[in-house]
Design an enzyme around this catalytic site. Structure first.
Site, PDB file in Angstrom:
ATOM      1  N   ARG A  55      87.642 -17.597 -27.542  1.00 43.51           N
ATOM      2  CA  ARG A  55      86.455 -18.529 -27.381  1.00 43.51           C
ATOM      3  C   ARG A  55      86.842 -19.988 -27.186  1.00 43.51           C
ATOM      4  NH1 ARG A  55      85.271 -14.545 -29.567  1.00 43.51           N
ATOM      5  NH2 ARG A  55      84.364 -14.540 -27.357  1.00 43.51           N
ATOM      6  N   GLN A  85      76.791 -26.925 -36.479  1.00 44.04           N
ATOM      7  CA  GLN A  85      77.712 -25.504 -36.952  1.00 44.04           C
ATOM      8  C   GLN A  85      78.553 -25.144 -35.790  1.00 44.04           C
ATOM      9  OE1 GLN A  85      74.580 -22.935 -39.294  1.00 44.04           O
ATOM     10  NE2 GLN A  85      73.267 -24.396 -38.299  1.00 44.04           N
ATOM     11  N   ASN A  86      78.461 -25.632 -34.791  1.00 37.41           N
ATOM     12  CA  ASN A  86      78.926 -25.058 -33.390  1.00 37.41           C
ATOM     13  C   ASN A  86      80.667 -25.776 -33.560  1.00 37.41           C
ATOM     14  OD1 ASN A  86      76.829 -24.057 -32.746  1.00 37.41           O
ATOM     15  ND2 ASN A  86      76.539 -25.472 -31.390  1.00 37.41           N
ATOM     16  N   ASP A  88      82.376 -25.983 -30.741  1.00 34.49           N
ATOM     17  CA  ASP A  88      82.636 -26.242 -29.455  1.00 34.49           C
ATOM     18  C   ASP A  88      82.681 -27.825 -29.513  1.00 34.49           C
ATOM     19  OD1 ASP A  88      79.835 -27.253 -28.725  1.00 34.49           O
ATOM     20  OD2 ASP A  88      79.177 -25.277 -28.557  1.00 34.49           O
ATOM     21  N   HIS A 103      81.495 -26.318 -39.395  1.00 32.40           N
ATOM     22  CA  HIS A 103      82.239 -25.233 -39.487  1.00 32.40           C
ATOM     23  C   HIS A 103      83.596 -25.340 -39.014  1.00 32.40           C
ATOM     24  CE1 HIS A 103      78.379 -22.746 -40.434  1.00 32.40           C
ATOM     25  NE2 HIS A 103      78.772 -23.419 -41.539  1.00 32.40           N
ATOM     26  N   THR A 169      69.459 -22.488 -34.244  1.00 33.16           N
ATOM     27  CA  THR A 169      70.172 -21.817 -35.255  1.00 33.16           C
ATOM     28  C   THR A 169      69.148 -20.968 -35.804  1.00 33.16           C
ATOM     29  OG1 THR A 169      71.355 -22.313 -37.442  1.00 33.16           O
ATOM     30  CG2 THR A 169      69.902 -23.962 -36.929  1.00 33.16           C
ATOM     31  N   SER A 170      69.800 -19.844 -36.277  1.00 27.91           N
ATOM     32  CA  SER A 170      68.937 -18.907 -37.320  1.00 27.91           C
ATOM     33  C   SER A 170      68.936 -19.141 -38.608  1.00 27.91           C
ATOM     34  CB  SER A 170      69.504 -17.528 -36.862  1.00 27.91           C
ATOM     35  OG  SER A 170      70.963 -17.537 -37.495  1.00 27.91           O
TER      36      SER A 170
HETATM   37  N1  APR Z   1      68.024 -22.504 -27.013  1.00 29.44           N
HETATM   38  C1  APR Z   1      67.693 -22.762 -28.300  1.00 29.44           C
HETATM   39  N2  APR Z   1      68.086 -21.965 -29.306  1.00 29.44           N
HETATM   40  C2  APR Z   1      68.447 -20.436 -28.847  1.00 29.44           C
HETATM   41  C3  APR Z   1      68.695 -20.273 -27.381  1.00 29.44           C
HETATM   42  C4  APR Z   1      68.506 -21.279 -26.423  1.00 29.44           C
HETATM   43  N3  APR Z   1      68.676 -21.099 -25.076  1.00 29.44           N
HETATM   44  N4  APR Z   1      69.055 -19.124 -27.129  1.00 29.44           N
HETATM   45  C5  APR Z   1      69.234 -18.567 -28.478  1.00 29.44           C
HETATM   46  N5  APR Z   1      68.868 -19.501 -29.329  1.00 29.44           N
HETATM   47  C6  APR Z   1      68.574 -19.415 -30.827  1.00 29.44           C
HETATM   48  C7  APR Z   1      68.247 -17.863 -31.391  1.00 29.44           C
HETATM   49  O1  APR Z   1      67.036 -17.584 -31.253  1.00 29.44           O
HETATM   50  C8  APR Z   1      68.863 -17.831 -32.699  1.00 29.44           C
HETATM   51  O2  APR Z   1      67.832 -18.145 -33.853  1.00 29.44           O
HETATM   52  O3  APR Z   1      69.799 -19.771 -31.428  1.00 29.44           O
HETATM   53  C9  APR Z   1      70.021 -18.954 -32.738  1.00 29.44           C
HETATM   54  C10 APR Z   1      71.300 -18.490 -32.763  1.00 29.44           C
HETATM   55  O4  APR Z   1      71.508 -17.905 -34.111  1.00 29.44           O
HETATM   56  P1  APR Z   1      72.933 -17.557 -34.572  1.00 29.44           P
HETATM   57  O5  APR Z   1      73.646 -16.677 -33.425  1.00 29.44           O
HETATM   58  O6  APR Z   1      72.707 -16.953 -35.897  1.00 29.44           O
HETATM   59  O7  APR Z   1      74.071 -19.083 -34.784  1.00 29.44           O
HETATM   60  P2  APR Z   1      74.007 -19.841 -35.716  1.00 29.44           P
HETATM   61  O8  APR Z   1      72.694 -20.182 -36.518  1.00 29.44           O
HETATM   62  O9  APR Z   1      74.570 -21.114 -34.995  1.00 29.44           O
HETATM   63  O10 APR Z   1      75.215 -19.445 -36.781  1.00 29.44           O
HETATM   64  C11 APR Z   1      75.440 -20.285 -37.804  1.00 29.44           C
HETATM   65  O11 APR Z   1      77.109 -18.435 -38.582  1.00 29.44           O
HETATM   66  O12 APR Z   1      78.545 -17.064 -37.756  1.00 29.44           O
HETATM   67  C12 APR Z   1      78.505 -18.165 -38.466  1.00 29.44           C
HETATM   68  O13 APR Z   1      79.824 -20.005 -38.629  1.00 29.44           O
HETATM   69  C13 APR Z   1      79.031 -19.191 -37.366  1.00 29.44           C
HETATM   70  O14 APR Z   1      78.309 -21.297 -37.227  1.00 29.44           O
HETATM   71  C14 APR Z   1      77.761 -20.152 -37.079  1.00 29.44           C
HETATM   72  C15 APR Z   1      76.930 -19.796 -38.227  1.00 29.44           C
END
Ligand code: APR
Length: 226
Positions: A55, A85-86, A88, A103, A169-170
């Site tokens: 990563r 939550q990132n 990076d 996180h 974020t989801s």
């Molecule tokens: N622009 C904006 N949003 C996007 C893009 C984009 N180009 N591509 C994808 N997405 C959206 C997706 O539709 C999804 O809803 O980004 C979201 C990513 O969701 P996750 O992969 O679940 O990431 P996140 O919400 O940051 O996860 C939260 O979970 O695994 C743990 O600790 C980790 O911080 C992370 C936390």
């Protein structure tokens, strides 16, 4: 305007960093509990270090994208607080001033014995690499099942927000997802995501169904340009 921006993996997707739960997501090929939990660490620390070493390498070779850069530029005229939550450092490299990492951060390591003994790191962590207390280094990352110490700082920031923007974020991982409930019911909440999610369907949410880069442009046009 006091604007709180809550970001997740989607804001870094256009920088080439995979999201967690999308197709080809980061967890693919790994069980979350194997690489991102204290149990996984105790069972196989090499695997965990290797996962985060990969990563870190990916993040170091990525660049901030239009979304990070436009948000950083808003600092000149508004009080912007990023809560990400990132793990990076793309908000930092874009130049944002106020960033809280819920996180943890991939460019920091810490002692397994003392969570406050944190050191910057930009290379791999190996078994045998130790902190100044002699204990093994681990990534400075919040794993599943661990406390989220920065939550206490994040809550009052969300409570004081005049606008809340949720990008990429989801919103399925708690306690981060619960931050939404600390926003005053009076304030506008914008959600930027190319996909429909559970929160984008809620009443009183302004949903901008776009990628992060275009979505931030649209948010600025709609809300901040007179
Ligand atoms: N622009 C904006 N949003 C996007 C893009 C984009 N180009 N591509 C994808 N997405 C959206 C997706 O539709 C999804 O809803 O980004 C979201 C990513 O969701 P996750 O992969 O679940 O990431 P996140 O919400 O940051 O996860 C939260 O979970 O695994 C743990 O600790 C980790 O911080 C992370 C936390």
């Amino acid at each position: 305007m006091r604007i709180v921006v809550l970001t997740g993996a989607g804001i870094s997707a256009e920088s080439g960093i995979p999201t967690f739960r999308g197709a080809g997501g980061l967890w693919e090929g790994h069980r979350i509990e194997d690489v991102a939990s204290p149990e996984g660490w105790n069972k196989n620390p090499e695997l965990v270090l290797d996962f985060y070493n990969q990563r870190r390498r990916g993040i170091l070779s990525a660049q901030p994208n239009a979304a990070h850069i436009q948000l950083a530029a808003l600092d000149a005229h508004h009080e912007i607080q990023i809560i990400t939550q990132n793990i990076d450092d793309l908000h930092e490299r874009a130049g944002s001033k106020n960033i809280l990492h819920l996180h943890g951060e991939i460019l920091k390591a810490r002692s397994v014995k003392n969570p406050n003994l944190i050191t910057p790191i930009n290379g791999d962590i190996q078994i045998g690499d130790v902190a100044s207390d002699g204990a093994q280094l681990r990534p400075h990352i919040v794993w599943f099942g661990e406390q989220v110490p920065m939550l206490e700082m994040a809550i009052p920031l969300v409570e004081q927000a005049e606008i809340l923007v949720i990008i990429g974020t989801s919103m399925v991982v708690y306690p981060a997802a619960g931050l939404l409930h600390y926003a005053s019911p009076e304030i506008p909440v914008y959600v930027i995501n190319p996909e429909i999610t559970e929160i984008s369907r809620r009443k009183n949410i302004h949903f901008i169904q776009k990628n992060a880069g275009e979505g931030v442009t649209e948010f600025i046009r709609l809300v901040l340009t007179k």
